[in-house]
Design a protein around this motif. Sequence first.
Motif, PDB file in Angstrom:
ATOM      1  N   ILE A 229       0.977  -0.955  -0.084  1.00  0.00           N
ATOM      2  CA  ILE A 229       0.106  -0.235   0.219  1.00  0.00           C
ATOM      3  C   ILE A 229       1.187   1.175   0.020  1.00  0.00           C
ATOM      4  N   ILE A 230       2.487   0.648   0.894  1.00  0.00           N
ATOM      5  CA  ILE A 230       2.491   2.349   0.866  1.00  0.00           C
ATOM      6  C   ILE A 230       3.603   2.669  -0.697  1.00  0.00           C
ATOM      7  N   GLU A 231       4.063   1.152  -1.402  1.00  0.00           N
ATOM      8  CA  GLU A 231       4.242   1.905  -2.833  1.00  0.00           C
ATOM      9  C   GLU A 231       3.509   2.050  -3.640  1.00  0.00           C
ATOM     10  N   GLN A 232       1.981   1.894  -3.149  1.00  0.00           N
ATOM     11  CA  GLN A 232       1.459   2.560  -4.296  1.00  0.00           C
ATOM     12  C   GLN A 232       0.390   3.679  -4.451  1.00  0.00           C
ATOM     13  N   ALA A 233       0.597   4.107  -2.792  1.00  0.00           N
ATOM     14  CA  ALA A 233       0.168   5.501  -2.358  1.00  0.00           C
ATOM     15  C   ALA A 233       1.124   6.314  -3.635  1.00  0.00           C
ATOM     16  N   ARG A 234       2.824   5.422  -3.333  1.00  0.00           N
ATOM     17  CA  ARG A 234       3.678   6.795  -4.102  1.00  0.00           C
ATOM     18  C   ARG A 234       3.439   6.893  -4.940  1.00  0.00           C
ATOM     19  N   ALA A 235       3.183   5.455  -5.367  1.00  0.00           N
ATOM     20  CA  ALA A 235       3.222   5.344  -6.923  1.00  0.00           C
ATOM     21  C   ALA A 235       2.615   7.091  -7.783  1.00  0.00           C
ATOM     22  N   VAL A 236       1.311   7.248  -7.073  1.00  0.00           N
ATOM     23  CA  VAL A 236       0.156   7.592  -7.581  1.00  0.00           C
ATOM     24  C   VAL A 236       0.372   8.927  -6.880  1.00  0.00           C
ATOM     25  N   LEU A 237       0.807   9.568  -5.799  1.00  0.00           N
ATOM     26  CA  LEU A 237       0.713  10.449  -5.480  1.00  0.00           C
ATOM     27  C   LEU A 237       2.310  11.544  -5.712  1.00  0.00           C
ATOM     28  N   ILE A 238       3.456  10.277  -5.479  1.00  0.00           N
ATOM     29  CA  ILE A 238       4.425  10.873  -5.943  1.00  0.00           C
ATOM     30  C   ILE A 238       5.209  10.847  -7.129  1.00  0.00           C
ATOM     31  N   TRP A 239       5.257   9.925  -7.954  1.00  0.00           N
ATOM     32  CA  TRP A 239       5.430   9.434  -9.311  1.00  0.00           C
ATOM     33  C   TRP A 239       5.145   9.686 -10.026  1.00  0.00           C
ATOM     34  N   GLY A 240       3.106  10.356 -10.015  1.00  0.00           N
ATOM     35  CA  GLY A 240       2.622   9.962 -10.881  1.00  0.00           C
ATOM     36  C   GLY A 240       2.193   8.835 -11.657  1.00  0.00           C
ATOM     37  N   LYS A 241       3.059   7.522 -11.266  1.00  0.00           N
ATOM     38  CA  LYS A 241       2.265   6.314 -11.926  1.00  0.00           C
ATOM     39  C   LYS A 241       0.864   6.071 -12.022  1.00  0.00           C
ATOM     40  N   LEU A 242      -0.002   5.314 -12.135  1.00  0.00           N
ATOM     41  CA  LEU A 242      -1.469   4.232 -12.594  1.00  0.00           C
ATOM     42  C   LEU A 242      -0.538   3.161 -11.403  1.00  0.00           C
ATOM     43  N   PRO A 243      -2.051   3.075 -10.682  1.00  0.00           N
ATOM     44  CA  PRO A 243      -1.595   1.807  -9.123  1.00  0.00           C
ATOM     45  C   PRO A 243      -1.831   0.446  -9.849  1.00  0.00           C
ATOM     46  N   SER A 244      -1.447  -0.958  -9.548  1.00  0.00           N
ATOM     47  CA  SER A 244      -1.517  -2.066  -9.638  1.00  0.00           C
ATOM     48  C   SER A 244      -2.940  -2.216  -9.908  1.00  0.00           C
ATOM     49  N   PHE A 245      -3.598  -2.269 -10.476  1.00  0.00           N
ATOM     50  CA  PHE A 245      -5.008  -2.504 -10.088  1.00  0.00           C
ATOM     51  C   PHE A 245      -4.942  -4.580  -9.688  1.00  0.00           C
ATOM     52  N   SER A 246      -4.262  -5.101 -10.966  1.00  0.00           N
ATOM     53  CA  SER A 246      -4.908  -6.580 -10.495  1.00  0.00           C
ATOM     54  C   SER A 246      -4.468  -6.479  -8.429  1.00  0.00           C
ATOM     55  N   GLY A 247      -3.312  -6.520  -8.360  1.00  0.00           N
ATOM     56  CA  GLY A 247      -3.014  -6.214  -6.906  1.00  0.00           C
ATOM     57  C   GLY A 247      -3.338  -5.970  -5.876  1.00  0.00           C
ATOM     58  N   LEU A 248      -4.273  -4.852  -6.462  1.00  0.00           N
ATOM     59  CA  LEU A 248      -4.569  -4.282  -5.471  1.00  0.00           C
ATOM     60  C   LEU A 248      -6.177  -5.101  -5.466  1.00  0.00           C
ATOM     61  N   GLY A 249      -6.973  -5.899  -6.170  1.00  0.00           N
ATOM     62  CA  GLY A 249      -7.580  -6.384  -6.766  1.00  0.00           C
ATOM     63  C   GLY A 249      -8.431  -7.693  -5.773  1.00  0.00           C
ATOM     64  N   ILE A 250      -6.493  -8.402  -5.726  1.00  0.00           N
ATOM     65  CA  ILE A 250      -6.267  -9.501  -5.019  1.00  0.00           C
ATOM     66  C   ILE A 250      -6.125  -8.947  -3.970  1.00  0.00           C
ATOM     67  N   TYR A 251      -5.058  -7.554  -3.299  1.00  0.00           N
ATOM     68  CA  TYR A 251      -5.147  -7.138  -1.467  1.00  0.00           C
ATOM     69  C   TYR A 251      -6.920  -6.927  -1.429  1.00  0.00           C
ATOM     70  N   ALA A 252      -7.514  -6.428  -1.900  1.00  0.00           N
ATOM     71  CA  ALA A 252      -9.226  -6.581  -1.516  1.00  0.00           C
ATOM     72  C   ALA A 252      -9.373  -7.285  -1.521  1.00  0.00           C
ATOM     73  N   LEU A 253     -10.028  -8.402  -2.184  1.00  0.00           N
ATOM     74  CA  LEU A 253     -10.331  -9.704  -1.922  1.00  0.00           C
ATOM     75  C   LEU A 253      -9.433 -10.330  -0.704  1.00  0.00           C
ATOM     76  N   ILE A 254      -8.810 -10.245  -0.288  1.00  0.00           N
ATOM     77  CA  ILE A 254      -7.768 -10.857   0.666  1.00  0.00           C
ATOM     78  C   ILE A 254      -8.640 -10.599   1.958  1.00  0.00           C
ATOM     79  N   SER A 255      -7.912  -9.167   2.197  1.00  0.00           N
ATOM     80  CA  SER A 255      -9.610  -8.020   2.725  1.00  0.00           C
ATOM     81  C   SER A 255     -10.703  -8.060   3.860  1.00  0.00           C
ATOM     82  N   LEU A 256     -11.182  -8.275   2.035  1.00  0.00           N
ATOM     83  CA  LEU A 256     -12.702  -8.596   2.665  1.00  0.00           C
ATOM     84  C   LEU A 256     -13.049 -10.002   3.381  1.00  0.00           C
ATOM     85  N   VAL A 257     -12.048 -11.069   2.873  1.00  0.00           N
ATOM     86  CA  VAL A 257     -12.242 -11.837   3.607  1.00  0.00           C
ATOM     87  C   VAL A 257     -11.852 -12.152   5.233  1.00  0.00           C
TER      88      VAL A 257
END
Length: 277
Positions: A229-257
């Motif tokens: 999450i820290i790496e993805q937050a820096r990607a969108v806020l600092i580096w101006g890159k798109l987040p890893s949608f697949s990674g976030l999706g997997i993370y969200a699914l695990i978090s939901l469970v």
Amino acid sequence: MDPHISKPSSLRSLIVHSWRNRNLIYQMTKREIVGRYRGSAMGLLWSFINPVFMLTVYTFVFSVVFKARWGASAVQESRTDFAVILFVGLIVHSLFAETLNRAPTLILANVNYVKKVVFPLEILPIINLGSVLFHSFISLLVLLIAFFIFNGFIHWTLVFIPLVLLPLVLLILGLSWFLASLGVYLRDVGQTITIIMTVMMFLSPVFYPISSLPKNLQPVIMLNPLTFIIEQARAVLIWGKLPSFSGLGIYALISLVIMWLCYAWFQKTRKGFADVL
């Protein structure tokens, strides 16, 4: 109402009860936010002053005193970049740590809700999370203002920051239910969690980039739920890159469970709260 009666623990019941109690959640979250600074002269203004002060200190220490740079791109960095990059990690860690540090005492601090009043105890972790999210939002606002002052622009990819934080919020909420319940039966949980949160700060890329670690240690750091999450937050806020949608999706699914399992645990164990307290 008998406190020993089993409570529904499905995700559907969670959504229904949360929506039904939305006004109560809003009012108690507001009270929690305002209550933190009750009696102080500047009140809620402190929620803005604190992150401004901390970012100022980080900027001075790391850009002037240590002249720190971040990773291989150090040549292209301005003197203030390190402090801003560091602040992103601290905001994410603070959201995680502050919420979970409070979680073990949520029921203990509201005994009257357990014994004397018919109260939806399951909303207490939601209220706690809402309060911390408010202060994290203020810190994020300070970060964006500072980034604009230092660089003269803001990356449009910041619109993805809610999507980046959502999986972590689900995980935090689930762990809050688990710790709130466990804290009733094991009073040492609060002290243990404080130590764990401190360790997690140094075992996540808050103060250093993952690339600076030996190759054999990088997978270990990636096991920390804050790292991605820290790496993805820096990607969108600092580096101006798109987040890893697949990674976030997997993370969200695990978090939901995890959230559902922890909520079910809370609903199952709450029957004994009145006896223990």
